[in-house]
Write a protein that holds these residues in place. Structure first.
Motif, PDB file in Angstrom:
ATOM      1  N   GLN A 133       0.822  -1.211   0.000  1.00 38.60           N
ATOM      2  CA  GLN A 133       0.000   0.000   0.000  1.00 38.60           C
ATOM      3  C   GLN A 133       0.858   1.264   0.000  1.00 38.60           C
ATOM      4  N   SER A 134       2.103   1.146   0.503  1.00 37.95           N
ATOM      5  CA  SER A 134       3.021   2.290   0.497  1.00 37.95           C
ATOM      6  C   SER A 134       3.594   2.564  -0.880  1.00 37.95           C
ATOM      7  N   GLY A 135       3.367   1.617  -1.819  1.00 37.00           N
ATOM      8  CA  GLY A 135       3.914   1.775  -3.159  1.00 37.00           C
ATOM      9  C   GLY A 135       5.227   1.054  -3.374  1.00 37.00           C
ATOM     10  N   LEU A 136       5.801   0.468  -2.310  1.00 39.15           N
ATOM     11  CA  LEU A 136       7.061  -0.252  -2.437  1.00 39.15           C
ATOM     12  C   LEU A 136       6.839  -1.589  -3.134  1.00 39.15           C
ATOM     13  N   PRO A 137       7.788  -2.021  -3.986  1.00 41.06           N
ATOM     14  CA  PRO A 137       7.661  -3.314  -4.670  1.00 41.06           C
ATOM     15  C   PRO A 137       7.621  -4.467  -3.664  1.00 41.06           C
ATOM     16  N   TYR A 138       6.864  -5.505  -4.018  1.00 43.09           N
ATOM     17  CA  TYR A 138       6.748  -6.668  -3.142  1.00 43.09           C
ATOM     18  C   TYR A 138       6.714  -7.914  -4.017  1.00 43.09           C
ATOM     19  N   ASP A 139       7.771  -8.739  -3.910  1.00 42.68           N
ATOM     20  CA  ASP A 139       7.881  -9.969  -4.678  1.00 42.68           C
ATOM     21  C   ASP A 139       7.918 -11.157  -3.727  1.00 42.68           C
ATOM     22  N   THR A 140       7.172 -12.201  -4.061  1.00 43.54           N
ATOM     23  CA  THR A 140       7.148 -13.400  -3.231  1.00 43.54           C
ATOM     24  C   THR A 140       6.591 -14.558  -4.051  1.00 43.54           C
ATOM     25  N   ASP A 141       6.370 -15.693  -3.406  1.00 46.75           N
ATOM     26  CA  ASP A 141       5.759 -16.847  -4.068  1.00 46.75           C
ATOM     27  C   ASP A 141       4.253 -16.839  -3.830  1.00 46.75           C
ATOM     28  N   SER A 142       3.537 -17.419  -4.762  1.00 46.57           N
ATOM     29  CA  SER A 142       2.089 -17.587  -4.631  1.00 46.57           C
ATOM     30  C   SER A 142       1.744 -19.041  -4.909  1.00 46.57           C
ATOM     31  N   LYS A 143       1.143 -19.706  -3.924  1.00 50.42           N
ATOM     32  CA  LYS A 143       0.726 -21.087  -4.115  1.00 50.42           C
ATOM     33  C   LYS A 143      -0.648 -21.093  -4.790  1.00 50.42           C
TER      34      LYS A 143
END
Length: 266
Positions: free
Chosen positions: A99-109
Motif C-alpha cells: 500500500q506504500s507503493g514499495l515493490p513486493y515480490d514473493t511466491d504464490s501457491k
C-alpha cells in the motif's frame, strides 16, 4: 457432547464429487462402451490485476502442472456426452506492491480445479457442442518480511459453446463462454478481520486448442496445445469491519501443452 461441523466449502466439494460420480455411472449404464481419457499437462500461467486507470497492480507468472480425466460416451454416430475434471497445483512468482507503493515480490501457491459436463453434435469433419462447468481457484500469496500471508478463494460457473473441425487427422477446437455466479472470499485472519466475501461481476472466457494423434491404435495417444483467456471486470467495493475491499479488473492467460491417452472401456 461434541458437534460435527462441516464447512460450506467441504459440502460444496462433496456435492460436486457425487454429481461427477453420478454422471460417470450414467455413462457406464448405457449400452455402448464409453471412452476414458487421461491427460497430464503443463500450463504457463500469466495473471494480471489492473487499476481503474488500466495500470498493472500485480502479476503472477509460472508453470502449473496438472492432469485431466474425462469419460466420453457416444449415444449415436453424431451425438456424444462427456464428464470431465481437471486439477493443477504449484507455486508461481508474485510481483506487486505494498500500500506504500514499495515493490513486493514473493511466491504464490496456486491451485485450480474444474468440473464439466457437456455434449457434442458431430458432422463430417466438423461439429458443435455445449458445456456447463464449475471452476475453483485457491490463491495463497506467501508471507515475506513480516507481511502476512494473503489467501483468496475464487469460484465461478461457466456456460459455453464450442465449434470444432478436422483437417486430416488434426482437430481444432474453439470455445466461448460466459462466466457467472462468481464469488471470492478473502482470508484476512492473520490481520484480525476473518474471512470477508467480496462481490465479483460476470466475466467472459475464450479458448482455442489443437490436437495431433500420435498413434492410430488403442490405447491412442494425442499431443495437444491450448490457449485460454479469462476476463473479469472490476467489482464493487465491499465494506466490512471498517475496511473496504474491491476485486480489481483482471485477466488470466494460460498456455497449455498436454498428452492425452484414450482407451475404450469394455
Amino acid at each position: 457432547m461434541k458437534t460435527l461441523i462441516i464447512s460450506k466449502k467441504t459440502v460444496a466439494i462433496l456435492s460436486r464429487l457425487f454429481f461427477f460420480i453420478f454422471l460417470a455411472c450414467f455413462s457406464f449404464s448405457v449400452k455402448a462402451a464409453p471412452t476414458f481419457h487421461f491427460s497430464p499437462s503443463i500450463d504457463y500461467v500469466f495473471y494480471r490485476e489492473l487499476s481503474e486507470t488500466g495500470e498493472t497492480l500485480n502479476t503472477e507468472t509460472g508453470y502449473l502442472p496438472g492432469f485431466e480425466l474425462s469419460i466420453n460416451h457416444y449415444m449415436s454416430e453424431q451425438i456424444s456426452f462427456y464428464v470431465q475434471g481437471y486439477y493443477g497445483s504449484s507455486s508461481i512468482q508474485y510481483e506487486g506492491q505494498l500500500q506504500s507503493g514499495l515493490p513486493y515480490d514473493t511466491d504464490s501457491k496456486m491451485t485450480k480445479s474444474s468440473y464439466r459436463f457437456g455434449g457434442n453434435y458431430l458432422g463430417i469433419k466438423k461439429g458443435i457442442g455445449f458445456f456447463l462447468e464449475h471452476n475453483e481457484w485457491d490463491r495463497h500469496i506467501q508471507s515475506r518480511d513480516n507481511i502476512p500471508t494473503l489467501s483468496e478463494y475464487y469460484s465461478w460457473d461457466s456456460i459455453g459453446v464450442n465449434y470444432f473441425m478436422s483437417f486430416g487427422d488434426r482437430q481444432f477446437n474453439i470455445e466461448l463462454a460466459r462466466l457467472w455466479n462468481a464469488g471470492l472470499s478473502v482470508d484476512l485472519s492473520e490481520q484480525g478481520y476473518g474471512v470477508i466475501p467480496v462481490s465479483m461481476p460476470n466475466g467472459v472466457s475464450a479458448k482455442v486448442s489443437a490436437e495431433q494423434p500420435l498413434s492410430d491404435s488403442y490405447p491412442r495417444w494425442k499431443f495437444g496445445v491450448q490457449i485460454e483467456m479469462d476476463y473479469f471486470p472490476r467489482g464493487e467495493t465491499v465494506y466490512s469491519q471498517g475496511i473496504g475491499l474491491t476485486e480489481p479488473e483482471n485477466i488470466s492467460l494460460q498456455f497449455r501443452l498436454y498428452l492425452s491417452r484414450s482407451l475404450n472401456i469394455n
